[in-house]
Design a protein around this motif. Sequence first.
Motif: not given
Length: 227
Positions: A16-17, A101-102, A105-106
């Motif tokens: 989902d990147l 950003d990933w 969020q993670r």
Amino acid sequence: MEQTQTAPFTLQTITDLHGPAGRLEALLNTGSPDAPYCVLVCHPHPLGGGTMHNKVVYHAMKAFQSLGLPVLRFNFRGTGLSEGEHDNGHGEQDDVRAALDWLEQRFRLPTLFAGFSFGSYVGMQACCSDARVKGAVVLGLPVHAEGRDYEFKFLSRCNAIPKLFISGTRDQYGPTAQVESVVENATPPHELVLVEGADHFFVGKLDEVQRAITGWCNTNFLSVAAQ
């Protein structure tokens, strides 16, 4: 106090990147549940065969993971299974920002960055003024490689975060005197580790690279986090 983790970590395929050019192939090496930082590592030039599986990138990942930190690696656009086309280091900066950003969020943790060669050049442009990034490792800083010239004037405008530069004394793409000049002009604090006899790819010297990274992390980040 130096920190070393022995817990079993796992390797996860990340699906989902996504960057502006499409999905980016990525791997996450997990860390300790109470890790104080997460890490992003970027690979060398795709046109020279660079991918996230590069040996220097892999050993950098292992150094960070040995400290219990989760590490994200990804392939730049047009590399491996990543969508899009190579953009000569321009769009690749947006790929780095997408990876940051990933991670945010993670993990919701501050980030440490490491890049090798082209990955350091592209990554530092995206990371060194990003408030989420608290430290950076530049591996094999390239000055002139395979007909490509690299300018690092932007390093003088970076945030005042700890920066570790690791270069070989026989780096064919980064002569020592020129690397020293680049480091001197970078925003402090900064440290230069010269690996004696090492070429650009640190052949036979990757254990020294790992020790330099873990020592730097323990001194600048983990000893403080443990207090």
